[in-house]
Write a protein that holds these residues in place. Structure first.
Motif, short mmCIF file in Angstrom:
data_model
loop_
_atom_site.label_atom_id
_atom_site.label_comp_id
_atom_site.label_asym_id
_atom_site.label_seq_id
_atom_site.Cartn_x
_atom_site.Cartn_y
_atom_site.Cartn_z
N PHE A 250 -12.59 73.95 -50.52
CA PHE A 250 -13.62 74.81 -49.93
C PHE A 250 -14.89 74.01 -49.64
O PHE A 250 -15.13 72.94 -50.19
CB PHE A 250 -13.94 76.02 -50.82
CG PHE A 250 -14.31 75.70 -52.25
CD1 PHE A 250 -15.58 75.24 -52.58
CD2 PHE A 250 -13.39 75.87 -53.27
CE1 PHE A 250 -15.92 74.95 -53.88
CE2 PHE A 250 -13.72 75.60 -54.59
CZ PHE A 250 -14.99 75.13 -54.90
N ASN A 251 -15.66 74.57 -48.73
CA ASN A 251 -16.99 74.05 -48.42
C ASN A 251 -17.82 75.23 -47.91
O ASN A 251 -17.32 76.04 -47.13
CB ASN A 251 -16.93 72.94 -47.36
CG ASN A 251 -18.20 72.12 -47.32
OD1 ASN A 251 -19.00 72.15 -48.25
ND2 ASN A 251 -18.41 71.39 -46.24
N HIS A 543 -21.72 65.14 -45.35
CA HIS A 543 -23.01 64.78 -45.93
C HIS A 543 -23.11 65.32 -47.36
O HIS A 543 -22.34 66.21 -47.75
CB HIS A 543 -24.15 65.36 -45.08
CG HIS A 543 -24.36 64.63 -43.78
ND1 HIS A 543 -24.98 63.41 -43.70
CD2 HIS A 543 -24.02 64.96 -42.51
CE1 HIS A 543 -25.03 63.01 -42.45
NE2 HIS A 543 -24.44 63.93 -41.70
N THR A 544 -24.07 64.81 -48.11
CA THR A 544 -24.22 65.21 -49.51
C THR A 544 -25.59 65.78 -49.84
O THR A 544 -25.86 66.11 -50.99
CB THR A 544 -23.95 64.01 -50.44
OG1 THR A 544 -24.90 62.96 -50.14
CG2 THR A 544 -22.55 63.48 -50.26
N ASP A 545 -26.47 65.88 -48.85
CA ASP A 545 -27.79 66.46 -49.09
C ASP A 545 -28.20 67.27 -47.87
O ASP A 545 -27.52 67.26 -46.85
CB ASP A 545 -28.82 65.35 -49.38
CG ASP A 545 -30.00 65.85 -50.22
OD1 ASP A 545 -30.17 67.09 -50.32
OD2 ASP A 545 -30.75 65.01 -50.76
N GLU A 546 -29.34 67.94 -47.98
CA GLU A 546 -29.76 68.89 -46.95
C GLU A 546 -29.68 68.29 -45.56
O GLU A 546 -30.14 67.18 -45.31
CB GLU A 546 -31.17 69.40 -47.24
CG GLU A 546 -31.58 70.54 -46.35
CD GLU A 546 -32.72 71.36 -46.94
OE1 GLU A 546 -33.31 72.16 -46.18
OE2 GLU A 546 -33.03 71.21 -48.12
N GLY A 783 -19.88 81.76 -42.33
CA GLY A 783 -19.19 80.51 -42.67
C GLY A 783 -20.10 79.62 -43.47
O GLY A 783 -19.71 79.06 -44.50
N HIS A 784 -21.34 79.50 -42.99
CA HIS A 784 -22.35 78.78 -43.78
C HIS A 784 -22.77 79.65 -44.96
O HIS A 784 -22.77 80.88 -44.87
CB HIS A 784 -23.56 78.45 -42.92
CG HIS A 784 -23.29 77.42 -41.86
ND1 HIS A 784 -23.15 76.08 -42.15
CD2 HIS A 784 -23.12 77.53 -40.51
CE1 HIS A 784 -22.91 75.41 -41.03
NE2 HIS A 784 -22.89 76.26 -40.02
N LYS A 806 -28.66 73.50 -47.24
CA LYS A 806 -28.27 73.14 -48.59
C LYS A 806 -26.76 73.04 -48.76
O LYS A 806 -26.28 72.36 -49.66
CB LYS A 806 -28.83 74.16 -49.59
CG LYS A 806 -30.34 74.12 -49.75
CD LYS A 806 -30.81 72.84 -50.41
CE LYS A 806 -32.30 72.87 -50.71
NZ LYS A 806 -32.78 71.61 -51.31
N ASP A 807 -25.99 73.74 -47.91
CA ASP A 807 -24.53 73.66 -48.07
C ASP A 807 -23.96 72.38 -47.45
O ASP A 807 -22.77 72.08 -47.62
CB ASP A 807 -23.83 74.90 -47.53
CG ASP A 807 -23.90 75.06 -46.01
OD1 ASP A 807 -24.03 74.06 -45.30
OD2 ASP A 807 -23.84 76.22 -45.54
#
Length: 816
Positions: A250-251, A543-546, A783-784, A806-807
């Motif tokens: 999931f994401n 990506h791993t950050d905002e 979705g987001h 943030k996601d």
């Protein structure tokens, strides 16, 4: 005399009402949702205004009392000696004071937030004027308020808007002030947080324009095609292979089923906020996923819950735990030995409640406080339906369920090193429990017991985030700090190891693939296909950050993203993989392609911006303008200028030469009183339009940065793009009662028929373009799970790309 006292009482009551009105304005202010700095500023301005108004009231009241006394003297004089020569006889004494009081009350300021000077004119025309010096004093007081006229008007509009919102909020959705249309001057005025925003109508539309005309829904719709990225940074045990050949993970709020061979994704879209955990039923078809709490657009709480669904049809079968779980569901697991009829879950309450459910009946069987510390895993024993193992900070617990009670036995470390965290748990073929911990040790706990029977010390350097027992009975473990994946035989002797590259990150989750194959999820939100001895192929990256920065290639099926993780990725929309990635020194915020596609500009959070070669990713140029966020970088359509918009309230204009290789500053747009949020170039590259954080719309000459104020010229310009959220052609995207920050981005399709918006509630909207009527209809897509920060149509309008804040997710939508 009693009449005089009554009249004075009436005046005092009126004054008290007026002063109360002033104070009510403070109450309205206190209930507003303004930022702290804005509120402090407004309160200071309002306090100054109220002090002036109180002085005015006092002076007016004193003046009224003097005139009342004068009237009474005149009345007494009339009774004593009849009429005076040259003066019209007054009414009888009994009625004179009340009549005069009414006149005096009419002469008093009717509300505290009015200029005051108009009322003084009325005082001057009164038949019984006070002394000249008193009038001059009052006039001076009233003139002191004129310098606050602009503030007064703005605050009065804001106050009315807030009053309307607060009075209607009890009935549901709050209402904002209605849009107005001035046909004579050719403009529409909308209101955001009570502030007027004026948008001028092009001459060709002035004749036919009407606020009442409805914008039709667009003929085309969006369908989610691809989810970029994976949530590994803060979730675990969330990667599995299904018999269909799909891996499930999931994401954001989407559960992804990805067939790596056919390069196809399917998506379960039943959740409305971040998915946090996942479990696959022993039938390998039914899946349970748990989500965190959220908030809807109208402020209602979205309760955390678990959804059980069919991975073939994607239909929801059951929803459990609505109103039961607190904050989030962090762990979920099906039972193994009784046909998977039970489900256990742990929420994110302070006591981390462990609950067991008959999920088919949606009935809770038992619950217990699990631990005050974080719980990282909860799983049923594969051979004992009534045994559940939980682990987390400084503990491993073995729970036995009897009826509706759960009894705990703590795992005993005895002479062995007690770790700070027990990070993961799995089960060997013989029923032994296997744990990996933050000290890098693997402990084996004998079946049915709560003591350690075997130890693999120093299995990894640093924490072990995942252990996975393979079908042949061997085991693999994944390390955090050392980023190693290690293969162990049946007796826990090391057989092989391989190391994940630093750019892909520490190992977070492990899943067995086809024979001899592994899937590895990482804390840098990547999924890798691996095989011993050393094959590691990334198949999912993110990506791993905002994430805010997004732009599409002007002629190819590519797009660029940049994030606060300091990564810039150039993506291929067909392979869904990065063509290249580049690490930069500062956190990224914005991106823009040169019209030739040869170079792209990247704005950062520090005032620095750089230009990269699109083919080689080499650094072409680097500049610094101020030290605040570069919110926007956009080349002119002819490629000869670059506009750099900053949070320091300025837009810097650069001349561009040598096909995007050389830059020289030629102008600076000065005039905004808040940070610049969006900008567009005119089609002829001559002009710019900008929006700012305080809802201003300003126009500029592109080559110099000169502020343009001729609305007759500006209203008829054609714009190369429509990314300004405040403009005549886009203002219909704003919902009723919207805050000015509720919509983060907007984008017009290249054929000019569609308009997409990104909002603060995790939704992408699709409108018809132009969108020039209030509260236009739209198609809405979830979705987001965070604020959607940006949207962009590909060059051929075949797809839409959206980015989550943030996601950290990127979603690719088919436009059809």
């Amino acid at each position: 005399m009693s009449e005089r006292i009554a009249s004075c009482g009436s005046l005092c009551d009126s004054s008290n009402l007026l002063l109360q009105y002033c104070n009510n304005d403070d109450t309205v202010s206190a209930s507003s949702n303004m930022d702290m700095e804005d509120r402090v500023s407004h309160l200071e301005q309002r306090l100054q205004l109220q002090e002036d108004e109180i002085q005015l009231l006092k002076a007016a009241l004193a003046d009224a009392l003097r005139r009342l006394g004068y009237c009474e003297e005149q009345s007494q004089g009339t009774h004593a000696g009849g009429g005076h020569a040259g003066r019209r006889p007054l009414a009888p004494a009994a009625s004179a004071p009340p009549t005069k009081v009414r006149q005096l009350l009419q002469a008093l300021p009717s509300r505290p937030l009015s200029n005051g000077y108009v009322q003084q004119k009325r005082l001057l025309s009164s038949p019984s004027s006070p002394k000249k010096e008193v009038l001059q004093s009052i006039k001076r007081k009233s003139m002191s308020t004129e310098r606050l006229t602009l503030i007064r008007r703005e605050m009065a509009a804001e106050s009315r808007s807030r009053t309307t919102s607060s009075s209607s909020s009890s009935g549901g959705k709050s209402k904002s002030k209605e849009c107005t249309y001035n046909a004579e001057d050719g403009y529409v005025r909308m209101f955001l947080r009570g502030r007027p925003v004026t948008m001028h109508i092009p001459d060709q539309q002035r004749e036919s324009y009407s606020l009442d005309q409805k914008v039709a829904l667009p003929d085309k719709k969006l369908k989610l095609q691809w989810v970029y990225g994976y949530r590994g940074r803060d979730c675990r045990s969330n990667l599995y292979l299904l018999p269909t050949g799909e891996i499930v993970y999931f994401n954001a709020s989407v559960v992804v089923l990805y067939n790596t061979e056919e390069q196809q994704q399917r998506h379960y879209l039943g959740h409305n906020d971040d998915v946090k955990c996942l479990s696959v039923h022993p039938d390998m078809v039914t899946i349970a996923t748990g989500q965190m709490a959220g908030n809807s657009k109208d402020g209602k709480l979205l309760a955390p819950h678990v959804r059980i669904w069919d991975s073939v049809s994607l239909n929801t079968l059951h929803v459990i735990g609505m109103g039961v779980f607190d904050r989030a569901v962090t762990c979920v697991s099906f039972s193994k030995s009784n046909g998977g009829s039970f489900l256990c879950a742990v929420d994110d309450a302070n006591d981390h409640i462990l609950s067991v459910w008959n999920w088919q009946k949606e009935k809770q069987l038992a619950e217990v406080k699990c631990s005050n510390d974080s719980v990282l895993a909860a799983v049923f024993h594969p051979m004992d339906t009534n045994l559940i193992v939980t682990c987390g900070k400084s503990h491993i617990n073995f729970w036995t369920m009897e009826g509706n009670t759960l009894s705990k036995r703590q795992g005993l470390f005895e002479k062995h090193e007690k770790p700070k965290y027990v990070l993961c748990v799995a089960f060997a073929e013989n029923g032994d429990a296997i744990t990996g911990d933050s000290s890098g040790n693997i402990y084996i706990w004998a079946k049915g017991g709560h003591r350690i029977s075997q130890v693999v010390s120093g299995a990894h350097e640093g924490g072990i985030f995942s252990v996975c027992v393979l079908k042949d009975g061997t085991m693999v473990s994944g390390g955090g700090k050392d980023r190693k994946v290690v293969l162990w035989d049946h007796n826990y002797r090391k057989q092989a190891e391989m190391e994940v590259g630093e750019s892909l990150g520490p190992v977070r989750a492990l899943a067995e693939g086809k024979p001899g194959e592994l899937f590895i999820g990482t804390t840098k939100n990547a999924i890798i296909r691996g095989a011993f001895p050393d094959t590691l192929t990334p198949i999912v990256q993110g990506h791993t950050d905002e994430l805010w920065g997004l732009d599409v290639h002007p002629s190819m099926e590519q797009f660029v993203t940049c994030s606060q993780d300091k990564q810039v990725h150039l993506w291929d929309t067909n392979t869904h993989q990065p063509l290249w990635s580049k690490t930069i020194e500062d956190q990224g915020r914005s991106a823009g392609f040169h019209p030739s596609g040869a170079v792209l500009a990247v704005g950062t959070m520090t005032g620095r911006w750089l230009v990269l070669d699109t083919d080689t990713r080499d650094l072409v140029s680097m500049h610094t303008d101020g030290n605040e966020i570069i919110s926007n970088v956009k080349y002119s359509p002819d490629g000869n200028f670059l506009a750099v918009a900053s949070h320091d309230n300025f837009v810097y204009i650069y001349a561009v030469s040598e096909n995007g290789k050389k830059y020289s500053r030629v102008g600076k747009c000065t005039g905004h009183s808040s940070f610049v949020t969006h900008l567009d170039w005119s089609k002829d590259s001559q002009y710019l339009v900008t929006n700012s954080g305080d809802y201003e719309i300003l126009f500029w000459e592109g080559s110099s940065g000169k502020h343009m104020t001729n609305t007759d010229t500006m209203r008829n310009l054609e714009w190369a793009t429509s990314t300004c959220t405040l403009s005549f052609n886009t203002f219909g995207i704003w919902p009723d009662g919207a805050d000015g920050t509720d919509i983060n981005a907007v984008c017009r399709s290249h054929d000019g028929s569609l308009l997409a918006s990104a909002d603060d509630f995790g939704k992408v909207h699709l409108f018809s373009f132009p969108c020039s009527q209030p509260r236009a209809q739209s198609h809405e897509y979830g979705g987001h799970s965070s604020h959607v920060t940006n949207v962009a149509f590909l060059h051929d309008d075949s797809h839409l790309i959206s980015t989550g804040g943030k996601d950290t997710s990127i979603l690719q939508w088919v436009v059809a």
